[in-house]
Each structure stands twice: as C-alpha cells, then as structure tokens.
Design a protein around this motif. Structure first.
Motif, mmCIF file in Angstrom:
data_model
loop_
_atom_site.group_PDB
_atom_site.id
_atom_site.type_symbol
_atom_site.label_atom_id
_atom_site.label_comp_id
_atom_site.label_asym_id
_atom_site.label_seq_id
_atom_site.Cartn_x
_atom_site.Cartn_y
_atom_site.Cartn_z
ATOM 1 N N CYS A 215 44.126 33.943 39.195
ATOM 2 C CA CYS A 215 45.729 33.171 38.587
ATOM 3 C C CYS A 215 46.970 33.500 39.248
ATOM 4 O O CYS A 215 48.180 33.151 39.810
ATOM 5 C CB CYS A 215 45.778 33.713 36.887
ATOM 6 S SG CYS A 215 47.046 32.873 36.558
ATOM 7 N N ASP A 216 47.293 34.945 39.273
ATOM 8 C CA ASP A 216 48.579 35.859 40.266
ATOM 9 C C ASP A 216 48.937 35.627 41.230
ATOM 10 O O ASP A 216 49.966 34.964 41.960
ATOM 11 C CB ASP A 216 48.374 37.514 39.517
ATOM 12 C CG ASP A 216 48.039 37.245 38.390
ATOM 13 O OD1 ASP A 216 48.796 37.593 37.711
ATOM 14 O OD2 ASP A 216 48.243 39.032 38.420
ATOM 15 N N ASP B 43 40.501 34.324 35.701
ATOM 16 C CA ASP B 43 40.107 35.231 36.301
ATOM 17 C C ASP B 43 41.635 36.029 37.092
ATOM 18 O O ASP B 43 42.677 34.896 37.299
ATOM 19 C CB ASP B 43 39.511 35.151 37.757
ATOM 20 C CG ASP B 43 39.576 35.942 38.557
ATOM 21 O OD1 ASP B 43 38.197 36.558 38.641
ATOM 22 O OD2 ASP B 43 40.540 36.589 39.248
ATOM 23 N N SER B 44 41.779 36.990 36.035
ATOM 24 C CA SER B 44 43.936 37.483 36.396
ATOM 25 C C SER B 44 44.456 37.586 38.284
ATOM 26 O O SER B 44 45.422 37.132 38.431
ATOM 27 C CB SER B 44 43.807 38.901 36.194
ATOM 28 O OG SER B 44 43.290 39.792 36.759
ATOM 29 N N ASN B 45 43.499 37.666 39.471
ATOM 30 C CA ASN B 45 43.069 37.740 39.944
ATOM 31 C C ASN B 45 43.995 36.857 41.262
ATOM 32 O O ASN B 45 45.460 36.360 41.270
ATOM 33 C CB ASN B 45 42.330 38.859 41.265
ATOM 34 C CG ASN B 45 42.990 40.184 41.005
ATOM 35 O OD1 ASN B 45 43.596 40.944 40.564
ATOM 36 N ND2 ASN B 45 42.110 41.504 40.809
#
Length: 579
Positions: free
Chosen positions: A567-568, A563-565
């Motif tokens: 991860c960031d 999940d990019s969110n």
C-alpha cells in the motif's frame, strides 16, 4: 538390436583383422548349437591376455552376437555362461572395449542374467558387471546408485538378508556386507532408521559397526564402519551428540587423516569426516581440536615429498598420479571445519601458506580440486575479519574471476556465492573489483545479460528465479546506491532506456504487479518506482508510456491493498505522477 561402432572402421584397422579372427565370429552363426558352443570356448581361449585379438573381434561384430546368444531362451546354460565369460574378458581390455560393450547395451542383458537359477551363469554375469563398473568410462548411474534404487533393494529384504553376513567367518564376506550397508544408508533416512533397530545375534547394528571401527581391526573395516555410522547420522537416525559418533566415529576418521595412512585411506577419511561434521557446529569444534587435525591436513599439500618414506616404486608412481585427490579432500574438510566458527576459520587461515594454497587450488587442472578450493574459500569468506585482512592481502578475487570463465555449473554456483561475500559493504575487495571500471561494468552487465535473457528469466516458473530477476531489474533501474550493493553496478539511464524500449519486459512487470504473491508484487513495484522517479532524466516520457499501459490504474488498486508495505509503495509511486 545391432550396435554401432564409436568411430568408422579404418582400412588400417581392417588390414590387421586376421583370417582366424573372422573364423571365430563366423562360428557363432553356425546352425549346429554344439559347434557354436565350441566356437565360443575357442574364442575365450584366444582373447585371454590378447588385447589385439579382443579389438579385432569387437570390430568384426562379435559383441552383438554374443549378447544375442546370452539372452536366447533356446541357448543352453553352458553356452550362456561361456558368452558371459568372453564378454567379461573383452571388458578387461582397453577403455574403448568397454565403451563398445556399453554401446551394445550390455548392462541390461547381464542384469537379466542374474535372474537365472544357475549359479555359474550368475557368477559369470557378476564378474563381467564388476569389470565394466570398475572402468572409469562407465556411468555410475547405470546401476543402483539413486534413492529409488536403494528403496528397491530395501523393499526386497536387502537389510535382513545382508545383516547376518556381518558375523560371517570370512573377512571378505563381512567387508562386502559392510560396504553394502554404507551404500544403502547414504542419504536415505528410511533405510538408516531401519538399520539402527536391526538385531544381529542379539546385538544392535550400530554396536556392531562400533566394534568394527576399533583400532585392532583392519583399516578398510574401520573406514567402512565409520562411513556406515556417518551416513546413518547424517540421515537423522543417530544423534550428532551420540557417543558412537563423538567418541568413536569422529576420532576414527581423524586417525585416517594421519600421514602414516595410505593416500586413498587419507582421502576417504577426510572426505567422510567433512561430510559428517558439515551441518553441526559442535562436531566441527570437536574435530578441530582432535589430534591437531588442522595442522595435520597441511601435510596433504606436501605429499609425496622429496624425502618420502615410500620405497615401493609402484606405490610412489600411483601416489604421484593421485596426489591431487589429497588436496581436494583437504579443501573439503577445511570447508566443513570453518563453516560456522570464527576461531576455527582463524586457525585455518593461519595454517602454513593456507591462502597461497587456496589461490593455487583455484587454477589447478582438476575440476574437482578447483571446486573444493572454491568451497573452502566460500566457507572462510563468511568471516568479516578475514574479508578485511587475508582475502584483501591475497587479492583472491582475481583468481576467482578466472575460475568463472567456462566453468561447470557446480563451480559457478559456489563461486557466485563467494563473489557475493566479496561484494558485501564491509569487504575491501568490493572497491577493487569496481575501481575505475564502474561504468564499463555497468554497461557490460546489460549487454551480456540482454533484454531477451531478462525476459526469459521473468518467464521462469521458479519463484526464487523470478524474485532475483525482479530484484536485479530494480537495481539496474536505480541510480540510488542505498537500495542495495548491486545498485552500483548499472548505469541507470542506459538501463531505463533498454527496459522502456522492450514491451515484453514491461508487460511482465505489469503482470507481476497484479500477482497473487505479495513478494512478487513488491519486487515489481520497486521496478516501476525506479522507472517513474521524478528526479531522473526522462522520467516524464517514461511516466506517460507507463500510464498508457494502465500502470496508474494498477497503482490506485494497490494503494488500497491490505498489505501495508505494498500500500505504501503504491502511494509513493502515485505521488511521482502528482509532483
């Protein structure tokens, strides 16, 4: 099973119990069945119109014995019938009498009596039930009011057996059939879907209902027919753009709001119309321009007026006692009318003294009026324009804060939503509510909520509660107001200290970081980010404690999340440890 009296028997009460009253009760225990029957008949004659005698017999324990005789298989049908008649007479006394009967579990006994093959006994049981259920002290849920009960009646053929009664020559029979259909259809898609296809003498039921709400029919029949069609529409059985709704039902209900109608007709008409149009913007627009409805409702707040045309003193006395029901109904209908359309909201606000009436309604003694006023205010608060103007001019947040004190849950829910609208970024009320009190409010929130309550909320099984709590934590831990509106409500340092000293809450946040639900993980991540942010005082100590708890290891794992969110956010948090 014996029932207990609600209050202890006082000597003053006992002294009023006459010897003859005792005699009536004693005869109920006679071994001779014929003497018992005669005793019940004599008791029936003694209590008619005599509330003192009724109270005496209840105090002496007549009710449990009468119920015992009513339920005994060995009792004759005549005896059972006379017992039901006496119980019905006792129920016609004071509200305390009804409470005593309910305490003795009279409802199940009378319902059981309805299974008897004897019509006279059934009628006596029904009369007694009707008397009990028309009393305000009787809980409605004791009878068929919920979806399960509607289904039971439906499954036992109620629709088919009642439908043909709509063509009865007796007006009373037709009305009772109508009322039964309105109760069956209310919020019940299964029943409503069946009703639309029922044929009575070759005519569909909705068509019959439409005929019954025509102007030449009695008002009671018009109203009840309109309720049937309204409930079927809300249950999805009739489309909102169907002619029977737009051209028949809606105009009929608007007519009922006219000042020519009786108080109870105006109340029922407005409340039913509010329910009909509540979810549908097109119906709201049509209603708002039908017969000057918005202006017509303003009269609900002026009734009865000093120049009222009511000449019947009893009617005037009744209306004075129930005038609050008109105000409640008007607020409900205004709330539905203004639910979606900005132009309609503007018309409502511009109605004579409208904001003053809402503010007054918020402090009325009637809980139902207060709730309806809050709902009306909530509906109107969806307007950005009104939040900037009328709401600001009348400082509605002040009475709203008073409403929140010791209010029932149903008021708290709507009032809280209303407050959320007042606290939106573009609302001037937001600044007034926090003006020169920011730090105090911030501290009060933490003290009032307590870390124990926070922990309980974090342990809640409801996902929505968890999300809101984690969001609150994030905001309490943040001093950066750009996160969201609530960020302004907390003293960041105080909040961080409270959270960091509560290991239970920290463990909960850690648990949600590893949860299978990504939204919960993100919410927990926000909390952690706020705790470890380098620019904040004491961040090094907080980072060290959280590292010892294994938070850094979790952050490393989350930095590899698909999940990019997530991860960031994890990578950003890890950078705080490296800075």
């Amino acid at each position: 099973m014996a029932c207990l009296l609600e209050t202890p028997i006082r000597m003053s009460v006992l002294s009023e119990v006459t010897a003859s009253s005792r005699h009536y009760v004693d005869r109920l225990f006679d071994p001779d069945p014929q003497k018992v029957l005669q005793g019940v008949i004599d008791m029936k004659n003694a209590v008619i119109g005599n509330n003192k005698q009724k109270a005496n017999l209840i105090v002496l324990g007549a009710v449990p014995r009468l119920l015992y005789l009513l339920q005994q298989e060995t009792s004759t049908t005549e005896l059972k019938t006379e017992c039901a008649v006496v119980l019905g007479s006792l129920a016609m006394g004071t509200e305390n009498n009804v409470k005593s009967l309910l305490d003795c579990h009279i409802i199940p006994a009378l319902l059981q009596g309805l299974l008897s093959p004897d019509l006279k006994f059934i009628e006596a049981c029904l009369r007694c039930l009707r008397t009990i259920f028309t009393s305000p002290v009787t809980p409605e849920e004791l009878l068929y009011t919920g979806p399960d009960h509607q289904t039971i009646l439906f499954n036992h053929g109620a629709v088919q057996n009642i439908a043909h009664l709509l063509t009865s020559l007796s007006y009373k029979v037709r009305m009772q059939a109508l009322k039964c259909f309105s109760v069956l259809a209310f919020e019940n898609p299964q029943v409503s879907m069946t009703l639309v296809n029922v044929l009575v003498d070759g005519e569909l039921l909705p068509q019959i209902f439409v005929k019954m709400l025509q102007r030449d029919k009695p008002i009671e029949m018009q109203l009840t027919s309109a309720k049937c069609l309204t409930y079927m529409c809300r249950a999805g059985a009739i489309r909102t753009d169907d002619n029977c709704i737009v051209l028949k039902t809606l105009p009929c209900l608007v007519r009922m709001c006219s000042k020519e109608r009786l108080l109870e007709e105006r109340v029922e008409g407005a409340e039913t119309l509010a329910y009909l149009i509540e979810p549908d913007v097109e119906l709201q627009r049509i209603a708002s321009i039908t017969d000057h409805l918005i202006a017509m409702l303003a009269d609900y707040f002026k009734y009865p007026s000093s120049v009222s045309a009511i000449t019947d003193i009893k009617r005037l006395d009744h209306d004075l006692k129930h005038a609050h029901e008109l105000r409640q109904a008007a607020f409900k209908l205004y709330a539905s009318l203004g639910a979606n359309d900005e132009d309609i909201r503007k018309k409502i606000i511009e109605t004579e003294n409208m904001m003053d009436r809402i503010v007054t309604g918020l402090s009325e003694s009637s809980v139902k009026v207060r709730l309806a006023a809050v709902r009306c205010l909530h509906s109107l608060s969806r307007s950005v324009q009104q939040l900037r103007t009328s709401f600001q001019d009348h400082a509605v947040w002040k009475p709203l804060m008073k409403v929140l004190q010791n209010a029932p849950d149903e008021i708290l829910v709507v009032a809280s939503s209303m407050l959320c609208n007042l606290l939106l970024e573009f609302s001037p009320s937001k600044e007034n509510m926090a003006f020169q009190a920011e730090q105090k409010i911030k501290a009060d929130i933490l003290r009032s909520l307590s870390t124990e309550q926070l922990f309980r909320l974090l342990s809640d099984s409801d996902l929505n509660v968890l999300m809101k709590t984690l969001g609150l934590l994030r905001n309490l831990l943040s001093t950066r107001p750009t996160l969201c509106i609530l960020a302004n409500i907390a003293d960041g340092t105080t909040a961080k200290d409270l959270i960091m000293t509560n290991d239970d809450i920290l463990q909960k946040i850690k648990y949600y970081m590893g949860h299978s639900h990504v939204k919960l993980q993100l919410a927990a991540m926000f909390c952690i980010s706020n705790l470890i942010w380098n620019e904040e005082e004491g961040s090094q100590e907080r980072q060290d404690k959280l590292r010892d708890m294994g938070i850094v290891d979790i952050l490393h794992k989350l930095s590899q999340s698909p999940d990019s969110n997530l991860c960031d956010k994890a990578k950003t948090a890890l950078q705080q440890y490296l800075a």
